[in-house]
Every structure is written in structure tokens, then in C-alpha cells.
Design a protein around this motif. Structure first.
Motif, mmCIF file in Angstrom:
data_model
loop_
_atom_site.group_PDB
_atom_site.id
_atom_site.type_symbol
_atom_site.label_atom_id
_atom_site.label_comp_id
_atom_site.label_asym_id
_atom_site.label_seq_id
_atom_site.Cartn_x
_atom_site.Cartn_y
_atom_site.Cartn_z
ATOM 1 N N LYS A 7 -26.863 21.524 -15.234
ATOM 2 C CA LYS A 7 -25.631 20.990 -15.803
ATOM 3 C C LYS A 7 -24.648 22.117 -16.054
ATOM 4 O O LYS A 7 -25.018 23.172 -16.584
ATOM 5 C CB LYS A 7 -25.874 20.230 -17.105
ATOM 6 C CG LYS A 7 -24.571 19.650 -17.674
ATOM 7 C CD LYS A 7 -24.761 18.792 -18.914
ATOM 8 C CE LYS A 7 -23.403 18.261 -19.391
ATOM 9 N NZ LYS A 7 -23.516 17.407 -20.610
ATOM 10 N N VAL A 8 -23.391 21.859 -15.677
ATOM 11 C CA VAL A 8 -22.307 22.819 -15.849
ATOM 12 C C VAL A 8 -21.231 22.203 -16.728
ATOM 13 O O VAL A 8 -20.798 21.069 -16.489
ATOM 14 C CB VAL A 8 -21.692 23.222 -14.487
ATOM 15 C CG1 VAL A 8 -20.410 24.020 -14.684
ATOM 16 C CG2 VAL A 8 -22.698 24.006 -13.653
ATOM 17 N N THR A 17 -10.172 17.098 -22.911
ATOM 18 C CA THR A 17 -11.183 16.643 -21.970
ATOM 19 C C THR A 17 -10.499 16.391 -20.632
ATOM 20 O O THR A 17 -9.268 16.374 -20.535
ATOM 21 C CB THR A 17 -11.843 15.350 -22.455
ATOM 22 O OG1 THR A 17 -10.843 14.314 -22.476
ATOM 23 C CG2 THR A 17 -12.447 15.524 -23.835
ATOM 24 N N GLU A 18 -11.311 16.156 -19.611
ATOM 25 C CA GLU A 18 -10.726 15.841 -18.304
ATOM 26 C C GLU A 18 -9.900 14.563 -18.388
ATOM 27 O O GLU A 18 -8.792 14.488 -17.831
ATOM 28 C CB GLU A 18 -11.827 15.685 -17.256
ATOM 29 C CG GLU A 18 -11.296 15.394 -15.859
ATOM 30 C CD GLU A 18 -12.395 15.210 -14.831
ATOM 31 O OE1 GLU A 18 -12.048 14.988 -13.646
ATOM 32 O OE2 GLU A 18 -13.586 15.276 -15.190
ATOM 33 N N LYS A 73 -14.983 20.283 -9.450
ATOM 34 C CA LYS A 73 -15.977 19.325 -9.950
ATOM 35 C C LYS A 73 -16.835 18.810 -8.797
ATOM 36 O O LYS A 73 -18.071 18.705 -8.930
ATOM 37 C CB LYS A 73 -15.280 18.174 -10.664
ATOM 38 C CG LYS A 73 -16.245 17.203 -11.342
ATOM 39 C CD LYS A 73 -15.509 16.154 -12.151
ATOM 40 C CE LYS A 73 -16.487 15.240 -12.882
ATOM 41 N NZ LYS A 73 -15.792 14.227 -13.706
ATOM 42 N N LYS A 74 -16.218 18.510 -7.673
ATOM 43 C CA LYS A 74 -16.970 18.026 -6.513
ATOM 44 C C LYS A 74 -17.933 19.086 -5.993
ATOM 45 O O LYS A 74 -19.055 18.766 -5.569
ATOM 46 C CB LYS A 74 -16.016 17.583 -5.415
ATOM 47 C CG LYS A 74 -15.342 16.246 -5.681
ATOM 48 C CD LYS A 74 -14.451 15.835 -4.530
ATOM 49 C CE LYS A 74 -13.825 14.458 -4.775
ATOM 50 N NZ LYS A 74 -12.901 14.061 -3.677
ATOM 51 N N ILE A 75 -17.521 20.348 -6.002
ATOM 52 C CA ILE A 75 -18.404 21.430 -5.556
ATOM 53 C C ILE A 75 -19.674 21.454 -6.395
ATOM 54 O O ILE A 75 -20.792 21.537 -5.869
ATOM 55 C CB ILE A 75 -17.680 22.796 -5.629
ATOM 56 C CG1 ILE A 75 -16.665 22.922 -4.489
ATOM 57 C CG2 ILE A 75 -18.695 23.952 -5.564
ATOM 58 C CD1 ILE A 75 -15.827 24.184 -4.549
ATOM 59 N N GLU A 118 -19.183 18.590 -16.409
ATOM 60 C CA GLU A 118 -18.208 18.134 -17.393
ATOM 61 C C GLU A 118 -17.070 19.144 -17.413
ATOM 62 O O GLU A 118 -17.315 20.355 -17.487
ATOM 63 C CB GLU A 118 -18.854 18.037 -18.772
ATOM 64 C CG GLU A 118 -17.910 17.548 -19.869
ATOM 65 C CD GLU A 118 -18.603 17.403 -21.214
ATOM 66 O OE1 GLU A 118 -17.918 17.029 -22.197
ATOM 67 O OE2 GLU A 118 -19.823 17.671 -21.293
ATOM 68 N N VAL A 119 -15.833 18.681 -17.351
ATOM 69 C CA VAL A 119 -14.681 19.573 -17.307
ATOM 70 C C VAL A 119 -13.911 19.482 -18.619
ATOM 71 O O VAL A 119 -13.602 18.379 -19.089
ATOM 72 C CB VAL A 119 -13.745 19.231 -16.134
ATOM 73 C CG1 VAL A 119 -12.567 20.213 -16.085
ATOM 74 C CG2 VAL A 119 -14.499 19.241 -14.807
#
Length: 396
Positions: free
Chosen positions: A106-107, A141-142, A166-168, A177-178
Motif C-alpha cells: 500500500k502506498v 484528499t483526492e 495512481k494508475k502506475i 491513496e492520494v
């Protein structure tokens, strides 16, 4: 004969460099051949600069996303990791992010806003004003970011970096989570394990995180600072200064290249009797007025240079002398007075009014910027730059 030309800069065409090539011999041959073909004479204090790209290529200083993932996994294990303050770049960071994500589960991706540290903007400052958002205090948040600003593509690349990054991460099997914040401490509300990806502010960021309870703190300079399974590495900068090589590999910043510049200097001296200076250069340090990008995405402009390039210029401002000290003179009298002033100027002009506006940046930063603008980053085919007259002044 009257001298009518000052500094001269030549981009030198050379062969395509591959792993294992003897770059020292190639550069020396290129310089000597260019002088012969173009009819210029090699002189003391000339400068030859070499782009970091061909140095790293000759060294074979490459690493795969699997190498990156292995190192990241070893440092963080199964932790949720905050990946914070990356620059927005397909060339500079996207492949690194792919390797980072491959080593994690998780990032939490924390982006600075309205721009990254080198000036790539997600939104404009005017956008923030209109929405009443303070980038120094507000954490978004995003979903909140999209609600305020929608979907914006980068001015030059046409990429929506939020969606792209995010897709990468998700394509490599990690969840993402951005969030958006300019305060390093924000990430500690999400995880105590952090990979900080900023370049020039990384030491401060690491200190802030460590002082405020982070348990694991690494920077890009700590990833691949030693070889992983025979990969390339950079002991000083790790992944900093790396570039995309292929979709699943990066070319690292050149490693241990002082012997190269010293060797080229010695061989030119042996062939011509002249002592030139030599440096390896990466990104220059200048700001684009349209895209607002501050070019320097490398950790330093020059990782290696000969001793004659130490220090900063010691120059006086001609227009200041003409408008102040010698405003009563014209023509040859003015020329003579200014020439005599230059010949007798102090060895250290720091703080002198006569030097104001001369921007005493490091010589390697100035020369590296000049070289970067000359060689470009595309298809000019001039990875070596030959500079003459850089240390001359109005009197010679």
C-alpha cells in the motif's frame, strides 16, 4: 589584432555511446578532431563539458524496476509507505515509482501543490486564491482536490499526473491513496514509514519526519545507493538524478566519475601542452518563464569537475562603472579607464557595489547551465560542449 569575439561555445558531435566504451579516449579524440576540422586552437583554461547521460551509459549504470522493488522491500517490508513530494515527470520519476510500488502493498502518495519542487504545476496559484485554499495549511484528499480543481493536464506533457501516478501504483499490484500537502508531518497521520522523494530539500524533510515520530525514513538517495543483484547504483545519490531508459529500467546518475575528468585533462595536456578544465554536467539551473519549471531535477549540476572550476566568478559590472565611477568619460578614455579598473580589481569583490548584479553563482552551475542549453535534451547529437574565452574579460 583587435579581439571582437568573447566567449565561444561549440556543441561537439560524437558517436553514440554504449556500455563499456572508453569515454575518456572518445572525448579526447572528439575534441582534438573538432579543433582540427573547425580550425580552432586549444588554449589554456578552455573547458570541455560532458553530459552525465553518456558517462552513465559508458559505465552501464542501469537498474531495473525489479532491482528498485527489491531494495524498497528490504527497507520497508510489508509496511504501508508514504511516498511523498515526488516531482511530476514521466522521464524522471514514473519508472522509479513503478519499481517502488512493485515492492510495496500500500502506498499513500502525498503530492505537494500547487507545484512540485522543480515547478511543475498541478494547479495555478490563482486557482488556489479563487478557491480560498491555503497550500501551507490545507490538506486535501483526492476527492477534495478534484472537487475544487477538476482534471488538469500538465502544460507541456499533456498528462494528468494525479491519475497517471495512481494508475502506475495500482498496475504494480499495490493500493494507492492520494493526498495533497506541503507539510511533511501530514504523512505521519497515515503511516510512520516514509520514502521522501524530494531532491534539494530532502535533508530537511528527513529531519522533520524523524523529529516528529517517523519510524522508518528513507529518501530516493537511499534506494540503490549500493548494487542490488549486480545492478547499477550511485553511492552518493541513489535514484536521484535517474532517467527513464526503458519502460522497466532507469539510467542512474553517473557514479564515481572524477577519474574521467582528470584523465581527459591529462590526455589533452599530453597532446597539446595546454591545461583545459573538464566537467560532467546534468541539468542546468534555470527557470522556464512559461511552464514555470526550474530545470534542476538532478541532485547537483556537476558530479565531477577539475580543480580550475572551483569557486565563483569575481566580476565587476561594466554598466555600473560606466554610469557611476566613470560617467564623465566617453570613447577611448572610458574604455581605458574601465580596462585599468578591471586589471586592478580586488581578488574578492563580495559586497562591493561595483559587482552588484553579477550573480556570483558557482562556476560549475553557470557552465553547466550554458552546456545544458547548448546540447539540449533531444536530437542535436552534441553530448560534449567546448567552451573558449569563458574566463576572459574586457581587457583580454
Amino acid at each position: 589584432m583587435e579581439r571582437v569575439v568573447g566567449t565561444t561555445v561549440r556543441g561537439l558531435r560524437g558517436p553514440i555511446i554504449n556500455k563499456g566504451d572508453n569515454l575518456e579516449e572518445i572525448v579526447v579524440h572528439t575534441v582534438l578532431n573538432a579543433a582540427k576540422v573547425e580550425g580552432f586552437t586549444i588554449e589554456d583554461r578552455d573547458i570541455v563539458t560532458i553530459t552525465e547521460s553518456i558517462v552513465a551509459r559508458a559505465q552501464g549504470n542501469y537498474a531495473s524496476i525489479d532491482d528498485i522493488a527489491t531494495d524498497v522491500k528490504a527497507k520497508f517490508g510489508d509496511d504501508t509507505v508514504g511516498v511523498i513530494f515526488p516531482i511530476l515527470s514521466r522521464n524522471r520519476f514514473a519508472v522509479c515509482l513503478r519499481g517502488i510500488a512493485k515492492g510495496l502493498k500500500k502506498v499513500v502518495l502525498m503530492l505537494s501543490y500547487p507545484s512540485d519542487e522543480v515547478g511543475n504545476h498541478l494547479v495555478t496559484i490563482d486557482d488556489l486564491d479563487v478557491k480560498g485554499i491555503n497550500p501551507w495549511t490545507d490538506v486535501l484528499t483526492e476527492e477534495e482536490f478534484r472537487k475544487h480543481f477538476g482534471y488538469n493536464k500538465h502544460t507541456f506533457t499533456g498528462v494528468d499526473y494525479i491519475d497517471y501516478y495512481k494508475k502506475i501504483v495500482e498496475e504494480e499490484g499495490a493500493t494507492c491513496e492520494v493526498i495533497f500537502s506541503n507539510n511533511a508531518k501530514t504523512i505521519l497521520d497515515y503511516t510512520k514509514s516514509v520514502l521522501t522523494c524530494d531532491i534539494h530539500s530532502r535533508i530537511r524533510t528527513k529531519r522533520i519526519l524523524t523529529d516528529n515520530g517517523a519510524e522508518k525514513v528513507f529518501g530516493l538517495d537511499d534506494i540503490l545507493n549500493e548494487s542490488i543483484n549486480g545492478s547499477g547504483y550511485n553511492e552518493a545519490y541513489g535514484l536521484l538524478g535517474s532517467n527513464k531508459a526503458t519502460e522497466d529500467s532507469v539510467k542512474l546518475f553517473p557514479n564515481k566519475c572524477q577519474s574521467l575528468v582528470d584523465g581527459i585533462q591529462a590526455k589533452i595536456k599530453e597532446s597539446t601542452g595546454k591545461t583545459i578544465d573538464v566537467m560532467v554536467y546534468g541539468d542546468g539551473a534555470f527557470k522556464d518563464p512559461v511552464g514555470k519549471i526550474w530545470e534542476l531535477a538532478d541532485p547537483v549540476v556537476s558530479p565531477a569537475y577539475t580543480s580550475g572550476l572551483e569557486g565563483t566568478p569575481n566580476e565587476v559590472k561594466l554598466k555600473y562603472l560606466a554610469d557611476n565611477n566613470f560617467s564623465h568619460l566617453r570613447g577611448e578614455e572610458l574604455t581605458k579607464a574601465i580596462s585599468e579598473y578591471i586589471e586592478n580589481k580586488d581578488e574578492d569583490l563580495v559586497g562591493a557595489m561595483e559587482s552588484q548584479g553579477t550573480t556570483p553563482r558557482k562556476l560549475t552551475d553557470l557552465i553547466g547551465s550554458l552546456s545544458d542549453l547548448t546540447s539540449g535534451s533531444g536530437d542535436k547529437g552534441t553530448p560534449m560542449v567546448y567552451i573558449q574565452g569563458y574566463f576572459d574579460n574586457y581587457t583580454k
